[in-house]
Design a protein around this motif. Structure first.
Motif, PDB file in Angstrom:
ATOM      1  N   GLU A 103       0.840  -1.188   0.000  1.00 16.53           N
ATOM      2  CA  GLU A 103       0.000   0.000   0.000  1.00 16.53           C
ATOM      3  C   GLU A 103       0.880   1.245   0.000  1.00 16.53           C
ATOM      4  O   GLU A 103       2.105   1.158   0.175  1.00 16.53           O
ATOM      5  N   GLN A 104       0.279   2.409  -0.208  1.00 17.03           N
ATOM      6  CA  GLN A 104       1.058   3.640  -0.240  1.00 17.03           C
ATOM      7  C   GLN A 104       1.856   3.825   1.039  1.00 17.03           C
ATOM      8  O   GLN A 104       3.003   4.260   1.015  1.00 17.03           O
ATOM      9  N   ILE A 105       1.235   3.516   2.167  1.00 17.55           N
ATOM     10  CA  ILE A 105       1.948   3.504   3.441  1.00 17.55           C
ATOM     11  C   ILE A 105       2.284   2.048   3.752  1.00 17.55           C
ATOM     12  O   ILE A 105       1.396   1.196   3.776  1.00 17.55           O
ATOM     13  N   GLY A 106       3.560   1.755   3.935  1.00 20.48           N
ATOM     14  CA  GLY A 106       4.013   0.376   4.087  1.00 20.48           C
ATOM     15  C   GLY A 106       3.288  -0.387   5.189  1.00 20.48           C
ATOM     16  O   GLY A 106       2.930   0.171   6.225  1.00 20.48           O
ATOM     17  N   THR A 107       3.081  -1.680   4.954  1.00 17.15           N
ATOM     18  CA  THR A 107       2.373  -2.542   5.907  1.00 17.15           C
ATOM     19  C   THR A 107       3.165  -3.825   6.138  1.00 17.15           C
ATOM     20  O   THR A 107       4.043  -4.189   5.349  1.00 17.15           O
ATOM     21  N   ASP A 108       2.829  -4.538   7.212  1.00 18.68           N
ATOM     22  CA  ASP A 108       3.448  -5.833   7.493  1.00 18.68           C
ATOM     23  C   ASP A 108       3.045  -6.887   6.474  1.00 18.68           C
ATOM     24  O   ASP A 108       3.700  -7.918   6.352  1.00 18.68           O
ATOM     25  N   THR A 109       1.950  -6.642   5.769  1.00 19.04           N
ATOM     26  CA  THR A 109       1.456  -7.631   4.813  1.00 19.04           C
ATOM     27  C   THR A 109       1.887  -7.308   3.375  1.00 19.04           C
ATOM     28  O   THR A 109       1.391  -7.917   2.434  1.00 19.04           O
ATOM     29  N   GLY A 110       2.795  -6.344   3.224  1.00 19.40           N
ATOM     30  CA  GLY A 110       3.383  -6.111   1.908  1.00 19.40           C
ATOM     31  C   GLY A 110       4.067  -7.384   1.434  1.00 19.40           C
ATOM     32  O   GLY A 110       4.572  -8.179   2.238  1.00 19.40           O
ATOM     33  N   VAL A 111       4.100  -7.604   0.123  1.00 20.91           N
ATOM     34  CA  VAL A 111       4.579  -8.871  -0.433  1.00 20.91           C
ATOM     35  C   VAL A 111       5.910  -8.682  -1.156  1.00 20.91           C
ATOM     36  O   VAL A 111       6.025  -7.853  -2.062  1.00 20.91           O
ATOM     37  N   GLN A 112       6.909  -9.440  -0.743  1.00 24.93           N
ATOM     38  CA  GLN A 112       8.235  -9.404  -1.353  1.00 24.93           C
ATOM     39  C   GLN A 112       8.433 -10.675  -2.176  1.00 24.93           C
ATOM     40  O   GLN A 112       8.407 -11.780  -1.630  1.00 24.93           O
ATOM     41  N   ILE A 113       8.629 -10.502  -3.469  1.00 20.41           N
ATOM     42  CA  ILE A 113       8.804 -11.647  -4.376  1.00 20.41           C
ATOM     43  C   ILE A 113      10.212 -11.572  -4.968  1.00 20.41           C
ATOM     44  O   ILE A 113      10.586 -10.575  -5.583  1.00 20.41           O
ATOM     45  N   THR A 114      10.991 -12.625  -4.757  1.00 21.96           N
ATOM     46  CA  THR A 114      12.354 -12.696  -5.293  1.00 21.96           C
ATOM     47  C   THR A 114      12.394 -13.697  -6.429  1.00 21.96           C
ATOM     48  O   THR A 114      11.803 -14.772  -6.352  1.00 21.96           O
ATOM     49  N   LEU A 115      13.098 -13.315  -7.512  1.00 21.65           N
ATOM     50  CA  LEU A 115      13.239 -14.194  -8.667  1.00 21.65           C
ATOM     51  C   LEU A 115      14.713 -14.505  -8.900  1.00 21.65           C
ATOM     52  O   LEU A 115      15.579 -13.653  -8.692  1.00 21.65           O
ATOM     53  N   GLN A 116      14.981 -15.717  -9.334  1.00 21.86           N
ATOM     54  CA  GLN A 116      16.314 -16.113  -9.773  1.00 21.86           C
ATOM     55  C   GLN A 116      16.180 -16.749 -11.138  1.00 21.86           C
ATOM     56  O   GLN A 116      15.337 -17.634 -11.335  1.00 21.86           O
ATOM     57  N   GLY A 118      14.799 -15.624 -13.653  1.00 15.71           N
ATOM     58  CA  GLY A 118      13.484 -15.386 -14.221  1.00 15.71           C
ATOM     59  C   GLY A 118      12.342 -16.148 -13.585  1.00 15.71           C
ATOM     60  O   GLY A 118      11.209 -16.062 -14.066  1.00 15.71           O
ATOM     61  N   SER A 119      12.599 -16.880 -12.481  1.00 15.30           N
ATOM     62  CA  SER A 119      11.537 -17.646 -11.828  1.00 15.30           C
ATOM     63  C   SER A 119      11.488 -17.309 -10.341  1.00 15.30           C
ATOM     64  O   SER A 119      12.517 -16.994  -9.738  1.00 15.30           O
ATOM     65  N   VAL A 120      10.305 -17.424  -9.750  1.00 20.83           N
ATOM     66  CA  VAL A 120      10.115 -17.090  -8.337  1.00 20.83           C
ATOM     67  C   VAL A 120      10.889 -18.063  -7.451  1.00 20.83           C
ATOM     68  O   VAL A 120      10.702 -19.277  -7.530  1.00 20.83           O
ATOM     69  N   SER A 121      11.780 -17.516  -6.620  1.00 19.23           N
ATOM     70  CA  SER A 121      12.581 -18.355  -5.724  1.00 19.23           C
ATOM     71  C   SER A 121      12.151 -18.211  -4.267  1.00 19.23           C
ATOM     72  O   SER A 121      12.403 -19.104  -3.453  1.00 19.23           O
ATOM     73  N   SER A 122      11.497 -17.100  -3.913  1.00 16.93           N
ATOM     74  CA  SER A 122      10.995 -16.955  -2.547  1.00 16.93           C
ATOM     75  C   SER A 122       9.897 -15.902  -2.505  1.00 16.93           C
ATOM     76  O   SER A 122       9.836 -15.009  -3.356  1.00 16.93           O
ATOM     77  N   ILE A 123       9.018 -16.049  -1.510  1.00 18.25           N
ATOM     78  CA  ILE A 123       7.929 -15.095  -1.275  1.00 18.25           C
ATOM     79  C   ILE A 123       7.883 -14.830   0.225  1.00 18.25           C
ATOM     80  O   ILE A 123       7.790 -15.769   1.024  1.00 18.25           O
ATOM     81  N   TYR A 124       7.960 -13.574   0.609  1.00 19.33           N
ATOM     82  CA  TYR A 124       7.874 -13.193   2.018  1.00 19.33           C
ATOM     83  C   TYR A 124       6.894 -12.045   2.185  1.00 19.33           C
ATOM     84  O   TYR A 124       6.714 -11.236   1.268  1.00 19.33           O
ATOM     85  N   LEU A 125       6.297 -11.967   3.355  1.00 19.34           N
ATOM     86  CA  LEU A 125       5.583 -10.768   3.756  1.00 19.34           C
ATOM     87  C   LEU A 125       6.582  -9.839   4.442  1.00 19.34           C
ATOM     88  O   LEU A 125       7.628 -10.278   4.931  1.00 19.34           O
ATOM     89  N   ASN A 126       6.273  -8.562   4.492  1.00 20.07           N
ATOM     90  CA  ASN A 126       7.152  -7.614   5.170  1.00 20.07           C
ATOM     91  C   ASN A 126       7.361  -7.980   6.640  1.00 20.07           C
ATOM     92  O   ASN A 126       8.358  -7.596   7.249  1.00 20.07           O
ATOM     93  N   SER A 127       6.431  -8.707   7.215  1.00 19.08           N
ATOM     94  CA  SER A 127       6.544  -9.142   8.611  1.00 19.08           C
ATOM     95  C   SER A 127       7.639 -10.178   8.803  1.00 19.08           C
ATOM     96  O   SER A 127       8.022 -10.488   9.925  1.00 19.08           O
ATOM     97  N   GLY A 128       8.140 -10.736   7.693  1.00 23.09           N
ATOM     98  CA  GLY A 128       9.144 -11.790   7.765  1.00 23.09           C
ATOM     99  C   GLY A 128       8.572 -13.183   7.569  1.00 23.09           C
ATOM    100  O   GLY A 128       9.314 -14.159   7.510  1.00 23.09           O
ATOM    101  N   ARG A 129       7.268 -13.283   7.436  1.00 24.52           N
ATOM    102  CA  ARG A 129       6.629 -14.594   7.257  1.00 24.52           C
ATOM    103  C   ARG A 129       6.926 -15.137   5.856  1.00 24.52           C
ATOM    104  O   ARG A 129       6.747 -14.448   4.853  1.00 24.52           O
ATOM    105  N   TYR A 130       7.367 -16.374   5.805  1.00 23.74           N
ATOM    106  CA  TYR A 130       7.661 -17.033   4.534  1.00 23.74           C
ATOM    107  C   TYR A 130       6.400 -17.684   3.975  1.00 23.74           C
ATOM    108  O   TYR A 130       5.635 -18.305   4.713  1.00 23.74           O
TER     109      TYR A 130
END
Length: 229
Positions: A103-116, A118-130
């Protein structure tokens, strides 16, 4: 029934073990992380560094970055590469290794998607939850999952953004880490800064900030750090 029996069993085992153990456990000391120390910092507004030249075009500077990969420089962080229109992600996601949805103001439920590669290698929430998929309760065609390639991710995100329960996570879309093994993204030229770190020699690392203005390299800031032994 297992849902209730298992915790009860482990609780009983814990209490039993506590009764049998007569030794008082010594508290473990808390060890603070040892951060590297800054040993020098230089600002370069003429000439260049590592082949990067002042006043050169962003596309040319990017090519120079790619030539530094043998030094272990595989990625560059791109400042301000943020947008709110998901269509701007189309065709660009495969050029990056890190995507942040929030969201415009960061939240713990923001989604972090990492690719290696060209493919998704990990997904985390800003809270640190995998997570192994996002959203958690969607089926395979409506959730981003580990192993999805970049084009599939874009198609799925388009679908997810149409769900009002998750639409607010597309208010702020950030492509933050550029994969130097992939081609130049023209949007990078509008960024005010690119930066990266690499190991200059054992125990010594170097941070390089490439500051841009009107699509050209304006100046560089070089910071060197020494690891504490």
């Amino acid at each position: 029934m297992k849902k209730f029996l298992l915790p009860s069993f482990f609780a009983f085992a814990f209490l039993l073990g506590g009764c049998m153990n007569t030794e008082i456990a010594e508290p473990k000391p808390i060890v603070e992380p040892r951060w590297p120390i800054l040993i020098s910092r230089d600002s370069i507004s003429s000439g260049g560094h590592l082949g990067l030249a002042i006043d050169e075009e962003a596309a040319s500077a990017y090519t120079k970055l790619q030539q530094l990969r043998p030094k272990g420089i595989e990625y560059a962080n791109i400042v301000g590469n943020i947008f709110s229109d998901l269509s701007q992600l189309n065709g660009r996601l495969k050029l990056y290794t890190y995507l942040l949805l929030d969201e415009q103001i960061g939240t713990d439920t923001g989604v972090q998607i990492t690719l290696q590669s060209g493919s998704v290698s990990s997904i985390y929430l800003n809270s640190g939850r995998y997570l192994d998929q996002w959203p958690l309760k969607k089926n395979a065609s409506s959730s981003v999952r580990l192993g999805d390639n970049a084009d599939v991710v874009y198609q799925k995100l388009t679908k997810i953004s149409g769900d009002k329960s998750y639409a607010n996570k597309f208010e702020r879309i950030s492509l933050l880490t550029k994969d130097l093994a992939t081609g130049f993204d023209p949007v990078m030229a509008a960024s005010p800064q690119w930066y990266f770190r690499y190991q200059l020699e054992p125990g010594i690392s170097e941070d390089v900030q490439i500051n841009l203005e009107k699509g050209k390299v304006k100046y560089l800031i070089i910071s060197r750090y020494k690891d504490l032994m």
